[in-house]
Design a protein around this motif. Sequence first.
Motif, PDB file in Angstrom:
ATOM      1  N   THR A   2       0.837  -1.201   0.000  1.00  0.00           N
ATOM      2  CA  THR A   2       0.000   0.000   0.000  1.00  0.00           C
ATOM      3  C   THR A   2       0.868   1.245   0.000  1.00  0.00           C
ATOM      4  O   THR A   2       1.820   1.352   0.778  1.00  0.00           O
ATOM      5  CB  THR A   2      -0.912   0.009   1.236  1.00  0.00           C
ATOM      6  OG1 THR A   2      -1.728  -1.157   1.223  1.00  0.00           O
ATOM      7  CG2 THR A   2      -1.798   1.243   1.249  1.00  0.00           C
ATOM      8  N   GLY A 206      -7.913   4.958  -6.423  1.00  0.00           N
ATOM      9  CA  GLY A 206      -6.648   5.553  -6.033  1.00  0.00           C
ATOM     10  C   GLY A 206      -6.655   7.054  -6.196  1.00  0.00           C
ATOM     11  O   GLY A 206      -7.691   7.671  -6.461  1.00  0.00           O
ATOM     12  N   ASP A 219      -2.315   5.019  -3.389  1.00  0.00           N
ATOM     13  CA  ASP A 219      -3.575   4.403  -2.967  1.00  0.00           C
ATOM     14  C   ASP A 219      -4.450   5.357  -2.165  1.00  0.00           C
ATOM     15  O   ASP A 219      -5.676   5.220  -2.145  1.00  0.00           O
ATOM     16  CB  ASP A 219      -3.283   3.156  -2.135  1.00  0.00           C
ATOM     17  CG  ASP A 219      -2.599   2.072  -2.945  1.00  0.00           C
ATOM     18  OD1 ASP A 219      -3.227   1.568  -3.894  1.00  0.00           O
ATOM     19  OD2 ASP A 219      -1.438   1.748  -2.641  1.00  0.00           O
ATOM     20  N   ARG A 368     -10.721   8.194  -0.826  1.00  0.00           N
ATOM     21  CA  ARG A 368      -9.347   7.923  -0.407  1.00  0.00           C
ATOM     22  C   ARG A 368      -8.559   9.196  -0.125  1.00  0.00           C
ATOM     23  O   ARG A 368      -7.330   9.181  -0.090  1.00  0.00           O
ATOM     24  CB  ARG A 368      -8.652   7.079  -1.470  1.00  0.00           C
ATOM     25  CG  ARG A 368      -9.304   5.698  -1.614  1.00  0.00           C
ATOM     26  CD  ARG A 368      -8.453   4.756  -2.412  1.00  0.00           C
ATOM     27  NE  ARG A 368      -9.021   3.403  -2.402  1.00  0.00           N
ATOM     28  CZ  ARG A 368      -8.352   2.307  -2.696  1.00  0.00           C
ATOM     29  NH1 ARG A 368      -7.079   2.394  -3.036  1.00  0.00           N
ATOM     30  NH2 ARG A 368      -8.938   1.129  -2.665  1.00  0.00           N
ATOM     31  N   LEU A 402      -8.084   1.183   4.095  1.00  0.00           N
ATOM     32  CA  LEU A 402      -7.334   0.335   3.164  1.00  0.00           C
ATOM     33  C   LEU A 402      -7.140  -1.083   3.699  1.00  0.00           C
ATOM     34  O   LEU A 402      -6.511  -1.920   3.027  1.00  0.00           O
ATOM     35  CB  LEU A 402      -5.977   0.972   2.863  1.00  0.00           C
ATOM     36  CG  LEU A 402      -6.034   2.363   2.217  1.00  0.00           C
ATOM     37  CD1 LEU A 402      -4.627   2.853   1.911  1.00  0.00           C
ATOM     38  CD2 LEU A 402      -6.884   2.358   0.961  1.00  0.00           C
TER      39      LEU A 402
END
Length: 406
Positions: A2, A206, A219, A368, A402
């Motif tokens: 990640t 992302g 990410d 995100r 995540l």
Amino acid sequence: MTRVAVVGAGFAGLAAAVDLMDAGVDVVVLEARDRVGGRVWSEPLDGPGGSGPIIERGAEFVLDGYDAMRGWLDRVGLRLVDTGMSYYVREPRGDGDVDVSDMRAAAIALAAAPRQPGDSVALLLAGLDVRPEVTEAVRARIEVSCAWPADDLAASVVDHVASFADLPSHRVENGNQSLATALAGLLGPRVRLGVAVRMVGHSPRGVLLETTAGTDLVDAVVLTVPLPVLRELDVTPPFPYDKRAALDRMTMGVAAKVHVGLRSPAATSAVLSVPDRFWCWTATGADGAVLPVLNGFAGSPTAVDAIASDPDAWARRLVDLRPELDLDVGSAVVTTWHDDPWARGAYSADGLAALPGDAAIVAAPVGRVFVAGEHTAGEWSGLMEGALRSGSRAAREVLAELGVRR
């Protein structure tokens, strides 16, 4: 693995990045400045590389309850030193016969005064049954600390800034910025200086960052830039309406600092200039001796416009206010933050336009994209402690989103 980008290498960004690194995340910190620390900035009075006393050109006092900051200091092996004076108690000068006991009694009455949602500090002050000069001194104390005029400050701020308890105050030995430097040292090459983020493009898959160094696909991203910079950052698609509205309602205070060398020894002190809306202090260093520098802080746009725009004028005003000190006027160093392109102000203030819960709305993740910074820290807003807490909070949110286990 990640990969997460953290935008900003102030206390919030560095705390978030170290927590993410500790969890095994591949993290990169992008900082537009050529140094870490953001609005925490320590250097010798005589400039970089000098041998003069360390001055705090930004955030300064470590106070009671700064548990997160103390934890980080313990981790990197740094220690706090007592300033020998109290941030909370300031001798008023320049507006009538008022002393600290007058201000303390008025502050207690002010905190106990009934209030309604939407009331301002000015409205509460108008209801105090004290001499006008005492009211003015308390108003000055609050406006300086909040860096904003009392007419536009929520009445709730008196619960936090009208304290006159004689509590100790500390600073980090060798400067508060040494904590930022130590955290950056833990991160090593993950910190990239001189890289400004121009655009944040995000989707459920992302985040694409456009920076002055090129593009980067990660990410997730943690945005830790100050409030005004966050407002203007190009985020695509834009933040939802409630977050944008909350950002617009929040207020950024305006403040400036001055430091002037002392030619002769002095005792510790803390003095408030009531009419000029600044205070100044002398403090001890690591060896317990008073450092040869007078420090000053002006809060509110009016004060900064009137004083900080002319360092010589501010130094002369200090001479008038503190005739007992032997000041080296020619050594005066003034720092302003409202005209700094990566800050646009000092720290967030509780303006009347803000609604309850705005800080939480601003802090809430959008897909995100995660947000940290002192302006998201609720009761700790405006403080180094709030910045550190917000960074760790954002890191926890990233890990949960995540699915990364610590």
